[in-house]
Motif scaffolding. Structure first.
Motif, PDB file in Angstrom:
ATOM      1  N   GLU A  20       1.448  -2.582  -0.007  1.00  0.00           N
ATOM      2  CA  GLU A  20       0.521  -3.593  -0.479  1.00  0.00           C
ATOM      3  C   GLU A  20      -0.730  -3.724   0.363  1.00  0.00           C
ATOM      4  O   GLU A  20      -1.627  -4.454   0.006  1.00  0.00           O
ATOM      5  CB  GLU A  20       1.236  -4.947  -0.491  1.00  0.00           C
ATOM      6  N   GLU A  24      -2.843   1.944   1.137  1.00  0.00           N
ATOM      7  CA  GLU A  24      -1.993   2.290  -0.005  1.00  0.00           C
ATOM      8  C   GLU A  24      -2.671   3.344  -0.868  1.00  0.00           C
ATOM      9  O   GLU A  24      -3.851   3.269  -1.165  1.00  0.00           O
ATOM     10  CB  GLU A  24      -1.715   1.049  -0.851  1.00  0.00           C
ATOM     11  N   PHE A  33      -0.520  14.124 -10.272  1.00  0.00           N
ATOM     12  CA  PHE A  33       0.912  13.864 -10.106  1.00  0.00           C
ATOM     13  C   PHE A  33       1.636  13.771 -11.443  1.00  0.00           C
ATOM     14  O   PHE A  33       2.759  14.217 -11.597  1.00  0.00           O
ATOM     15  CB  PHE A  33       1.097  12.553  -9.332  1.00  0.00           C
ATOM     16  N   ALA A  75       7.257   2.383 -11.520  1.00  0.00           N
ATOM     17  CA  ALA A  75       7.691   3.174 -12.677  1.00  0.00           C
ATOM     18  C   ALA A  75       6.745   4.302 -13.060  1.00  0.00           C
ATOM     19  O   ALA A  75       7.185   5.318 -13.604  1.00  0.00           O
ATOM     20  CB  ALA A  75       7.906   2.239 -13.867  1.00  0.00           C
ATOM     21  N   ARG A 139       2.798  -6.006  -9.207  1.00  0.00           N
ATOM     22  CA  ARG A 139       3.494  -5.490  -8.019  1.00  0.00           C
ATOM     23  C   ARG A 139       4.968  -5.821  -8.085  1.00  0.00           C
ATOM     24  O   ARG A 139       5.333  -6.954  -8.427  1.00  0.00           O
ATOM     25  CB  ARG A 139       2.900  -6.125  -6.771  1.00  0.00           C
ATOM     26  N   PRO A 162       7.742   4.499  -4.468  1.00  0.00           N
ATOM     27  CA  PRO A 162       6.289   4.382  -4.336  1.00  0.00           C
ATOM     28  C   PRO A 162       5.669   5.704  -3.894  1.00  0.00           C
ATOM     29  O   PRO A 162       6.372   6.608  -3.437  1.00  0.00           O
ATOM     30  CB  PRO A 162       6.143   3.340  -3.228  1.00  0.00           C
TER      31      PRO A 162
HETATM   32  C1  LIG Z   1       5.473   7.909  -7.296  1.00  0.00           C
HETATM   33  S1  LIG Z   1       4.823   7.018  -8.640  1.00  0.00           S
HETATM   34  C2  LIG Z   1       6.242   6.671  -9.582  1.00  0.00           C
HETATM   35  C3  LIG Z   1       6.855   7.837 -10.240  1.00  0.00           C
HETATM   36  C4  LIG Z   1       8.027   7.480 -11.112  1.00  0.00           C
HETATM   37  N1  LIG Z   1       9.012   6.662 -10.382  1.00  0.00           N
HETATM   38  C5  LIG Z   1       8.714   8.754 -11.581  1.00  0.00           C
HETATM   39  O1  LIG Z   1       9.590   9.266 -10.871  1.00  0.00           O
HETATM   40  O2  LIG Z   1       8.378   9.234 -12.631  1.00  0.00           O
HETATM   41  C6  LIG Z   1       4.484   5.448  -7.975  1.00  0.00           C
HETATM   42  C7  LIG Z   1       3.939   4.444  -8.990  1.00  0.00           C
HETATM   43  O3  LIG Z   1       4.002   3.157  -8.418  1.00  0.00           O
HETATM   44  C8  LIG Z   1       2.867   2.407  -8.787  1.00  0.00           C
HETATM   45  N2  LIG Z   1       2.730   1.345  -7.764  1.00  0.00           N
HETATM   46  C9  LIG Z   1       2.146   1.393  -6.545  1.00  0.00           C
HETATM   47  N3  LIG Z   1       2.342   0.249  -5.872  1.00  0.00           N
HETATM   48  C10 LIG Z   1       3.081  -0.553  -6.676  1.00  0.00           C
HETATM   49  C11 LIG Z   1       3.659  -1.845  -6.541  1.00  0.00           C
HETATM   50  N4  LIG Z   1       3.468  -2.560  -5.424  1.00  0.00           N
HETATM   51  N5  LIG Z   1       4.408  -2.345  -7.535  1.00  0.00           N
HETATM   52  C12 LIG Z   1       4.607  -1.630  -8.671  1.00  0.00           C
HETATM   53  N6  LIG Z   1       4.076  -0.393  -8.876  1.00  0.00           N
HETATM   54  C13 LIG Z   1       3.336   0.145  -7.884  1.00  0.00           C
HETATM   55  C14 LIG Z   1       1.758   3.428  -8.806  1.00  0.00           C
HETATM   56  O4  LIG Z   1       0.695   2.991  -9.643  1.00  0.00           O
HETATM   57  C15 LIG Z   1       2.481   4.661  -9.369  1.00  0.00           C
HETATM   58  O5  LIG Z   1       2.375   4.724 -10.763  1.00  0.00           O
END
Ligand SMILES: C[S@@+](CC[C@H](N)C(=O)[O-])C[C@H]1O[C@@H](n2cnc3c(N)ncnc32)[C@H](O)[C@@H]1O
Length: 412
Positions: A20, A24, A33, A75, A139, A162
Protein backbone atom coordinates in the motif's frame (compact mmCIF):
# COMPACT_ATOMS: atom_id res chain seq x y z
CA UNK A 1 15.79 -26.84 -2.62
CA UNK A 2 14.22 -28.31 0.44
CA UNK A 3 14.59 -27.35 4.04
CA UNK A 4 12.97 -28.54 7.16
CA UNK A 5 12.64 -25.74 9.65
CA UNK A 6 10.51 -25.76 12.76
CA UNK A 7 7.15 -25.89 11.18
CA UNK A 8 8.30 -24.65 7.77
CA UNK A 9 9.03 -27.07 5.03
CA UNK A 10 9.45 -27.00 1.31
CA UNK A 11 11.65 -25.26 -1.17
CA UNK A 12 13.36 -22.01 -0.33
CA UNK A 13 11.11 -19.01 0.21
CA UNK A 14 11.14 -15.41 -0.99
CA UNK A 15 9.36 -12.15 -0.32
CA UNK A 16 8.27 -9.46 -2.68
CA UNK A 17 7.72 -5.78 -2.58
CA UNK A 18 4.55 -3.87 -3.17
CA UNK A 19 1.57 -3.20 -0.98
CA UNK A 20 0.00 0.00 0.00
CA UNK A 21 2.85 2.39 0.36
CA UNK A 22 5.82 3.76 -1.43
CA UNK A 23 7.19 1.60 -4.19
CA UNK A 24 4.12 -0.49 -4.89
CA UNK A 25 4.24 -1.80 -8.43
CA UNK A 26 1.20 -0.84 -10.38
CA UNK A 27 0.02 -2.89 -13.26
CA UNK A 28 -3.20 -3.55 -15.06
CA UNK A 29 -4.57 -5.77 -17.77
CA UNK A 30 -2.62 -3.84 -20.40
CA UNK A 31 0.67 -4.89 -18.78
CA UNK A 32 2.61 -7.77 -20.36
CA UNK A 33 1.94 -9.82 -17.24
CA UNK A 34 -1.63 -10.54 -18.31
CA UNK A 35 -0.95 -11.13 -22.02
CA UNK A 36 0.34 -14.69 -21.82
CA UNK A 37 1.56 -16.96 -19.09
CA UNK A 38 5.17 -17.30 -17.94
CA UNK A 39 6.57 -20.42 -16.31
CA UNK A 40 6.30 -18.98 -12.79
CA UNK A 41 2.56 -18.47 -13.29
CA UNK A 42 2.21 -22.00 -14.67
CA UNK A 43 3.48 -23.38 -11.36
CA UNK A 44 1.39 -21.03 -9.23
CA UNK A 45 -1.81 -21.72 -11.14
CA UNK A 46 -1.29 -25.45 -11.30
CA UNK A 47 -0.81 -25.56 -7.52
CA UNK A 48 -4.11 -23.71 -7.12
CA UNK A 49 -5.85 -25.92 -9.66
CA UNK A 50 -4.60 -29.08 -7.99
CA UNK A 51 -5.26 -27.89 -4.44
CA UNK A 52 -8.67 -26.24 -4.39
CA UNK A 53 -10.88 -29.20 -5.33
CA UNK A 54 -9.38 -31.69 -2.82
CA UNK A 55 -9.30 -29.01 -0.10
CA UNK A 56 -12.92 -28.00 -0.61
CA UNK A 57 -14.04 -31.61 -0.91
CA UNK A 58 -12.35 -32.47 2.36
CA UNK A 59 -13.15 -29.52 4.63
CA UNK A 60 -16.58 -28.95 3.12
CA UNK A 61 -17.68 -32.42 4.18
CA UNK A 62 -18.09 -31.26 7.80
CA UNK A 63 -18.86 -27.61 7.18
CA UNK A 64 -22.35 -26.13 7.77
CA UNK A 65 -24.30 -26.41 4.52
CA UNK A 66 -21.10 -27.76 2.89
CA UNK A 67 -19.92 -24.12 2.55
CA UNK A 68 -16.31 -23.07 2.00
CA UNK A 69 -15.16 -19.48 1.39
CA UNK A 70 -12.33 -18.64 -0.99
CA UNK A 71 -10.67 -15.23 -1.10
CA UNK A 72 -8.48 -14.13 -4.02
CA UNK A 73 -7.22 -10.87 -2.58
CA UNK A 74 -5.18 -9.70 -5.57
CA UNK A 75 -7.31 -11.10 -8.32
CA UNK A 76 -6.18 -9.32 -11.49
CA UNK A 77 -8.40 -9.31 -14.59
CA UNK A 78 -9.67 -12.87 -14.26
CA UNK A 79 -8.14 -14.36 -17.41
CA UNK A 80 -5.15 -13.63 -19.63
CA UNK A 81 -5.63 -11.67 -22.84
CA UNK A 82 -4.93 -14.86 -24.83
CA UNK A 83 -7.82 -16.58 -23.04
CA UNK A 84 -5.82 -18.86 -20.72
CA UNK A 85 -6.95 -19.14 -17.15
CA UNK A 86 -5.70 -16.71 -14.53
CA UNK A 87 -6.35 -17.41 -10.85
CA UNK A 88 -10.01 -16.25 -10.79
CA UNK A 89 -11.17 -18.17 -13.85
CA UNK A 90 -9.42 -21.34 -12.84
CA UNK A 91 -10.87 -21.30 -9.33
CA UNK A 92 -14.30 -20.62 -10.80
CA UNK A 93 -13.81 -23.85 -12.78
CA UNK A 94 -12.97 -25.62 -9.52
CA UNK A 95 -16.14 -24.17 -7.98
CA UNK A 96 -18.12 -25.63 -10.89
CA UNK A 97 -16.40 -29.01 -10.42
CA UNK A 98 -17.43 -29.28 -6.76
CA UNK A 99 -20.85 -27.63 -7.15
CA UNK A 100 -22.80 -30.89 -6.98
CA UNK A 101 -21.62 -31.63 -3.47
CA UNK A 102 -20.01 -28.46 -1.99
CA UNK A 103 -20.70 -24.73 -1.97
CA UNK A 104 -17.51 -22.87 -2.80
CA UNK A 105 -18.15 -19.14 -2.39
CA UNK A 106 -15.55 -17.08 -4.21
CA UNK A 107 -14.68 -13.48 -3.37
CA UNK A 108 -12.29 -11.68 -5.71
CA UNK A 109 -10.75 -8.32 -4.82
CA UNK A 110 -8.95 -6.09 -7.30
CA UNK A 111 -7.82 -2.53 -6.91
CA UNK A 112 -7.03 -1.56 -10.50
CA UNK A 113 -10.14 -0.18 -12.17
CA UNK A 114 -9.31 -1.66 -15.58
CA UNK A 115 -8.57 -5.12 -14.20
CA UNK A 116 -11.64 -4.96 -12.01
CA UNK A 117 -13.84 -4.32 -15.04
CA UNK A 118 -12.46 -7.36 -16.86
CA UNK A 119 -12.73 -9.40 -13.69
CA UNK A 120 -16.38 -8.38 -13.42
CA UNK A 121 -17.10 -9.90 -16.83
CA UNK A 122 -15.49 -13.21 -15.83
CA UNK A 123 -17.39 -13.29 -12.53
CA UNK A 124 -20.74 -12.43 -14.18
CA UNK A 125 -20.31 -15.31 -16.63
CA UNK A 126 -19.68 -17.65 -13.69
CA UNK A 127 -22.71 -16.33 -11.80
CA UNK A 128 -24.81 -17.06 -14.88
CA UNK A 129 -23.67 -20.69 -14.54
CA UNK A 130 -24.93 -20.75 -10.96
CA UNK A 131 -21.55 -20.31 -9.28
CA UNK A 132 -21.45 -18.30 -6.08
CA UNK A 133 -18.91 -15.57 -6.82
CA UNK A 134 -18.47 -11.85 -6.41
CA UNK A 135 -15.92 -9.25 -7.48
CA UNK A 136 -15.12 -6.39 -5.12
CA UNK A 137 -13.27 -3.24 -6.04
CA UNK A 138 -10.47 -1.72 -3.97
CA UNK A 139 -7.68 -2.75 -1.65
CA UNK A 140 -7.92 -6.19 -0.14
CA UNK A 141 -7.21 -4.78 3.33
CA UNK A 142 -10.50 -2.89 3.12
CA UNK A 143 -12.44 -6.07 2.35
CA UNK A 144 -10.91 -8.41 4.91
CA UNK A 145 -13.55 -7.78 7.58
CA UNK A 146 -16.32 -8.47 5.07
CA UNK A 147 -14.73 -11.74 3.93
CA UNK A 148 -14.03 -12.89 7.49
CA UNK A 149 -17.61 -12.17 8.51
CA UNK A 150 -18.83 -14.16 5.53
CA UNK A 151 -16.49 -17.02 6.42
CA UNK A 152 -17.50 -17.02 10.09
CA UNK A 153 -17.85 -20.65 11.17
CA UNK A 154 -16.87 -22.10 7.79
CA UNK A 155 -13.53 -23.07 6.21
CA UNK A 156 -11.54 -20.35 4.48
CA UNK A 157 -8.79 -20.49 1.88
CA UNK A 158 -7.11 -17.16 1.11
CA UNK A 159 -4.91 -16.71 -1.95
CA UNK A 160 -2.81 -13.56 -1.62
CA UNK A 161 -0.85 -12.89 -4.76
CA UNK A 162 0.36 -9.29 -5.02
CA UNK A 163 3.01 -8.09 -7.46
CA UNK A 164 4.89 -6.69 -4.50
CA UNK A 165 4.33 -6.62 -0.79
CA UNK A 166 1.16 -8.19 0.51
CA UNK A 167 -1.06 -7.46 3.48
CA UNK A 168 0.58 -6.44 6.75
CA UNK A 169 1.87 -9.28 8.93
CA UNK A 170 -0.53 -8.16 11.67
CA UNK A 171 -3.54 -8.57 9.39
CA UNK A 172 -2.39 -12.03 8.37
CA UNK A 173 -1.84 -13.33 11.90
CA UNK A 174 -4.36 -11.15 13.76
CA UNK A 175 -7.27 -11.25 11.33
CA UNK A 176 -7.08 -14.14 8.87
CA UNK A 177 -5.64 -16.43 11.57
CA UNK A 178 -7.25 -14.34 14.30
CA UNK A 179 -9.40 -15.26 17.31
CA UNK A 180 -12.52 -15.70 15.14
CA UNK A 181 -10.82 -18.61 13.40
CA UNK A 182 -10.44 -21.13 16.26
CA UNK A 183 -8.06 -23.99 15.82
CA UNK A 184 -8.66 -26.19 18.83
CA UNK A 185 -10.98 -29.04 19.70
CA UNK A 186 -13.54 -26.53 21.06
CA UNK A 187 -14.15 -25.19 17.62
CA UNK A 188 -11.99 -26.25 14.74
CA UNK A 189 -12.40 -24.14 11.58
CA UNK A 190 -10.03 -24.78 8.70
CA UNK A 191 -8.06 -21.67 7.73
CA UNK A 192 -5.44 -21.88 5.02
CA UNK A 193 -3.43 -19.26 3.21
CA UNK A 194 -1.37 -19.46 0.05
CA UNK A 195 0.65 -16.31 -0.38
CA UNK A 196 3.17 -14.90 -2.76
CA UNK A 197 6.25 -13.59 -0.95
CA UNK A 198 8.19 -11.60 -3.51
CA UNK A 199 11.90 -12.27 -3.83
CA UNK A 200 12.21 -9.29 -6.15
CA UNK A 201 10.89 -7.04 -3.40
CA UNK A 202 13.40 -8.37 -0.86
CA UNK A 203 16.27 -7.82 -3.28
CA UNK A 204 15.10 -4.36 -4.24
CA UNK A 205 14.12 -3.05 -0.83
CA UNK A 206 17.02 -4.75 0.93
CA UNK A 207 19.39 -2.97 -1.44
CA UNK A 208 18.24 0.33 0.08
CA UNK A 209 19.88 -0.64 3.36
CA UNK A 210 23.36 -0.43 1.93
CA UNK A 211 23.11 1.99 -0.97
CA UNK A 212 25.01 5.23 -0.65
CA UNK A 213 22.90 6.95 -3.31
CA UNK A 214 20.03 9.19 -2.24
CA UNK A 215 16.74 7.36 -2.86
CA UNK A 216 13.33 9.01 -2.74
CA UNK A 217 11.00 7.49 -0.14
CA UNK A 218 13.76 5.29 1.23
CA UNK A 219 12.41 5.16 4.77
CA UNK A 220 8.81 4.64 3.71
CA UNK A 221 9.88 1.80 1.43
CA UNK A 222 11.90 0.11 4.19
CA UNK A 223 8.96 0.57 6.56
CA UNK A 224 6.66 -1.10 4.03
CA UNK A 225 8.75 -4.28 4.23
CA UNK A 226 8.81 -3.99 8.06
CA UNK A 227 5.01 -3.98 7.96
CA UNK A 228 4.80 -7.02 5.70
CA UNK A 229 7.37 -8.95 7.76
CA UNK A 230 6.06 -8.01 11.18
CA UNK A 231 9.13 -6.07 12.31
CA UNK A 232 12.59 -4.88 11.39
CA UNK A 233 14.22 -8.30 11.93
CA UNK A 234 14.60 -8.80 8.18
CA UNK A 235 17.05 -5.87 7.99
CA UNK A 236 19.63 -7.72 10.08
CA UNK A 237 19.09 -10.85 7.99
CA UNK A 238 19.67 -8.94 4.79
CA UNK A 239 22.84 -7.23 5.97
CA UNK A 240 24.22 -10.49 7.43
CA UNK A 241 23.71 -12.40 4.16
CA UNK A 242 26.62 -12.96 1.81
CA UNK A 243 24.50 -12.30 -1.29
CA UNK A 244 20.94 -11.62 -2.42
CA UNK A 245 20.14 -15.30 -2.86
CA UNK A 246 21.01 -15.99 0.77
CA UNK A 247 19.10 -12.90 1.92
CA UNK A 248 15.97 -13.97 0.08
CA UNK A 249 16.26 -17.46 1.53
CA UNK A 250 16.77 -16.26 5.10
CA UNK A 251 14.06 -13.64 5.00
CA UNK A 252 11.50 -15.83 3.29
CA UNK A 253 11.94 -18.66 5.77
CA UNK A 254 12.16 -16.16 8.63
CA UNK A 255 8.80 -14.78 7.60
CA UNK A 256 7.26 -18.27 7.35
CA UNK A 257 8.64 -19.20 10.79
CA UNK A 258 7.26 -16.07 12.39
CA UNK A 259 3.80 -16.60 10.94
CA UNK A 260 3.89 -20.24 12.10
CA UNK A 261 4.93 -19.23 15.60
CA UNK A 262 2.20 -16.59 15.86
CA UNK A 263 -0.60 -18.75 14.46
CA UNK A 264 0.29 -22.31 15.43
CA UNK A 265 0.37 -23.15 11.72
CA UNK A 266 2.73 -25.20 9.60
CA UNK A 267 4.21 -23.79 6.41
CA UNK A 268 5.40 -25.11 3.09
CA UNK A 269 7.61 -22.79 1.08
CA UNK A 270 7.95 -23.26 -2.67
CA UNK A 271 10.51 -21.34 -4.72
CA UNK A 272 8.96 -20.17 -7.97
CA UNK A 273 11.28 -19.56 -10.89
CA UNK A 274 10.88 -18.96 -14.59
CA UNK A 275 13.69 -21.43 -15.30
CA UNK A 276 15.45 -23.89 -13.01
CA UNK A 277 18.76 -21.97 -13.19
CA UNK A 278 17.10 -18.60 -12.42
CA UNK A 279 16.74 -17.00 -9.02
CA UNK A 280 13.22 -17.26 -7.58
CA UNK A 281 10.79 -14.59 -8.70
CA UNK A 282 8.84 -15.23 -5.54
CA UNK A 283 8.07 -17.94 -3.05
CA UNK A 284 4.66 -19.37 -2.57
CA UNK A 285 4.12 -19.90 1.12
CA UNK A 286 1.35 -22.19 2.18
CA UNK A 287 0.06 -22.07 5.75
CA UNK A 288 -2.19 -24.67 7.33
CA UNK A 289 -3.05 -25.75 10.84
CA UNK A 290 -3.82 -29.33 9.93
CA UNK A 291 -1.53 -32.18 8.94
CA UNK A 292 -4.02 -33.15 6.22
CA UNK A 293 -3.37 -29.75 4.67
CA UNK A 294 0.33 -30.56 4.38
CA UNK A 295 -0.45 -33.87 2.67
CA UNK A 296 -2.92 -32.30 0.26
CA UNK A 297 -0.57 -29.45 -0.53
CA UNK A 298 2.30 -31.86 -1.10
CA UNK A 299 0.28 -33.71 -3.72
CA UNK A 300 -0.73 -30.47 -5.44
CA UNK A 301 2.81 -29.12 -5.39
CA UNK A 302 4.32 -32.32 -6.79
CA UNK A 303 1.82 -32.44 -9.68
CA UNK A 304 2.32 -28.74 -10.36
CA UNK A 305 6.12 -29.09 -10.36
CA UNK A 306 5.77 -31.80 -13.00
CA UNK A 307 3.68 -29.50 -15.16
CA UNK A 308 6.19 -26.68 -14.67
CA UNK A 309 9.09 -28.91 -15.73
CA UNK A 310 7.17 -29.93 -18.84
CA UNK A 311 6.44 -26.26 -19.61
CA UNK A 312 10.13 -25.33 -19.28
CA UNK A 313 11.42 -28.34 -21.25
CA UNK A 314 12.55 -27.81 -24.82
CA UNK A 315 10.06 -29.16 -27.37
CA UNK A 316 10.69 -32.79 -28.39
CA UNK A 317 12.95 -33.14 -31.44
CA UNK A 318 11.00 -33.34 -34.73
CA UNK A 319 10.79 -36.75 -36.40
CA UNK A 320 13.21 -37.04 -39.32
CA UNK A 321 12.12 -39.75 -41.76
CA UNK A 322 15.62 -39.90 -43.31
CA UNK A 323 17.52 -40.21 -40.04
CA UNK A 324 19.21 -43.52 -39.23
CA UNK A 325 17.85 -43.40 -35.69
CA UNK A 326 15.42 -41.21 -33.70
CA UNK A 327 16.84 -38.50 -31.47
CA UNK A 328 15.45 -39.39 -28.02
CA UNK A 329 13.19 -36.98 -26.13
CA UNK A 330 15.46 -36.30 -23.16
CA UNK A 331 12.61 -34.88 -21.04
CA UNK A 332 10.99 -38.25 -20.52
CA UNK A 333 14.31 -39.89 -19.70
CA UNK A 334 15.10 -37.12 -17.21
CA UNK A 335 11.69 -37.48 -15.58
CA UNK A 336 12.16 -41.24 -15.24
CA UNK A 337 15.60 -40.71 -13.65
CA UNK A 338 14.15 -38.12 -11.29
CA UNK A 339 11.41 -40.48 -10.14
CA UNK A 340 13.95 -43.26 -9.65
CA UNK A 341 16.04 -40.97 -7.41
CA UNK A 342 13.00 -39.98 -5.36
CA UNK A 343 11.96 -43.59 -4.82
CA UNK A 344 15.50 -44.53 -3.76
CA UNK A 345 15.60 -41.57 -1.37
CA UNK A 346 12.24 -42.51 0.15
CA UNK A 347 13.29 -46.16 0.52
CA UNK A 348 16.37 -45.08 2.45
CA UNK A 349 14.31 -42.76 4.67
CA UNK A 350 11.78 -45.48 5.44
CA UNK A 351 14.53 -47.93 6.37
CA UNK A 352 16.14 -45.30 8.61
CA UNK A 353 12.86 -44.61 10.37
CA UNK A 354 12.24 -48.31 10.78
CA UNK A 355 15.71 -48.80 12.25
CA UNK A 356 15.50 -45.87 14.64
CA UNK A 357 11.81 -45.88 15.67
CA UNK A 358 10.47 -49.34 14.90
CA UNK A 359 7.06 -49.70 13.22
CA UNK A 360 5.42 -46.43 12.21
CA UNK A 361 2.55 -45.00 10.18
CA UNK A 362 3.49 -42.99 7.08
CA UNK A 363 1.03 -40.18 7.89
CA UNK A 364 2.93 -39.29 11.08
CA UNK A 365 6.27 -38.80 9.31
CA UNK A 366 5.60 -36.80 6.16
CA UNK A 367 8.83 -34.80 6.17
CA UNK A 368 11.08 -37.63 7.29
CA UNK A 369 9.67 -40.09 4.74
CA UNK A 370 10.05 -37.73 1.80
CA UNK A 371 13.38 -36.20 2.89
CA UNK A 372 15.10 -34.37 0.06
CA UNK A 373 12.44 -35.58 -2.40
CA UNK A 374 9.84 -33.43 -0.64
CA UNK A 375 9.42 -30.84 -3.36
CA UNK A 376 9.08 -33.37 -6.16
CA UNK A 377 7.70 -36.67 -4.95
CA UNK A 378 4.18 -37.51 -3.87
CA UNK A 379 2.15 -40.43 -2.56
CA UNK A 380 2.54 -42.55 -5.67
CA UNK A 381 6.33 -42.52 -5.19
CA UNK A 382 5.98 -43.43 -1.51
CA UNK A 383 3.77 -46.32 -2.53
CA UNK A 384 6.32 -47.53 -5.11
CA UNK A 385 9.05 -47.31 -2.48
CA UNK A 386 7.07 -49.38 0.04
CA UNK A 387 6.19 -51.99 -2.58
CA UNK A 388 9.83 -52.33 -3.61
CA UNK A 389 10.92 -52.67 0.02
CA UNK A 390 8.26 -55.35 0.50
CA UNK A 391 9.42 -57.33 -2.50
CA UNK A 392 13.01 -56.99 -1.22
CA UNK A 393 11.75 -58.40 2.13
CA UNK A 394 12.79 -55.26 4.01
CA UNK A 395 9.33 -54.51 5.40
CA UNK A 396 6.24 -56.50 6.22
CA UNK A 397 4.01 -53.78 4.73
CA UNK A 398 2.92 -54.67 1.21
CA UNK A 399 2.08 -51.09 0.20
CA UNK A 400 -1.55 -51.86 -0.61
CA UNK A 401 -4.14 -49.29 0.47
CA UNK A 402 -4.16 -45.59 1.27
CA UNK A 403 -0.56 -44.40 1.49
CA UNK A 404 -1.03 -42.13 4.50
CA UNK A 405 -2.39 -44.94 6.67
CA UNK A 406 0.20 -47.55 5.69
CA UNK A 407 1.88 -48.99 8.77
CA UNK A 408 5.50 -49.78 8.05
CA UNK A 409 6.60 -52.82 10.00
CA UNK A 410 9.85 -54.82 10.10
CA UNK A 411 9.94 -57.79 7.74
CA UNK A 412 8.00 -60.75 9.12
C1 LIG B 1 0.09 -10.64 -9.50
S1 LIG B 1 -1.39 -9.84 -9.95
C2 LIG B 1 -2.59 -11.04 -9.60
C3 LIG B 1 -2.58 -12.22 -10.50
C4 LIG B 1 -3.68 -13.19 -10.22
N1 LIG B 1 -3.72 -13.57 -8.79
C5 LIG B 1 -3.47 -14.45 -11.04
O1 LIG B 1 -2.76 -15.36 -10.59
O2 LIG B 1 -3.99 -14.53 -12.12
C6 LIG B 1 -1.67 -8.72 -8.65
C7 LIG B 1 -2.97 -7.91 -8.79
O3 LIG B 1 -3.24 -7.29 -7.56
C8 LIG B 1 -3.76 -6.00 -7.77
N2 LIG B 1 -3.51 -5.24 -6.53
C9 LIG B 1 -2.39 -4.58 -6.13
N3 LIG B 1 -2.52 -4.13 -4.87
C10 LIG B 1 -3.75 -4.51 -4.45
C11 LIG B 1 -4.47 -4.39 -3.23
N4 LIG B 1 -3.93 -3.74 -2.19
N5 LIG B 1 -5.68 -4.95 -3.11
C12 LIG B 1 -6.23 -5.61 -4.16
N6 LIG B 1 -5.61 -5.76 -5.36
C13 LIG B 1 -4.38 -5.22 -5.50
C14 LIG B 1 -3.01 -5.51 -8.99
O4 LIG B 1 -3.75 -4.49 -9.65
C15 LIG B 1 -2.90 -6.79 -9.82
O5 LIG B 1 -3.97 -6.92 -10.71
Amino acid sequence: MVDDLDGAQGADLGLSFGGESAGEQETDSASPFFVSKKAAAVLKHEILRQYVVPFVSKVGSTSPDARVVYLDGYAGPGTYADGTHASPSLVLESAATVSQFRKLECVFVERSRKDFERLGTVVKAAQARGINAEARYGRVQNHLDYVLERARGVPLLAFLDPFGLGIPFDDLVGKIFGPDRPQNSQGWIATEVLLNFSANAVRRIGGLLTTTKPVANRDATLNALDLACGGTWWRQEFVASSDNAEAVQRISFGFARRVCAATNARAWVVAVRNRSHHQPVYHLVFFTRHSDGIWLFGEANSLAQEKWRAFCAPPPPPKDENALFDIPDTFEAEEAARKRRWIDEIKGNILNLLATRGAFVIKDHHTAVLGSAIDGARKTHIKSAVKELYSERKTGCNGVGDVETLRITPPS
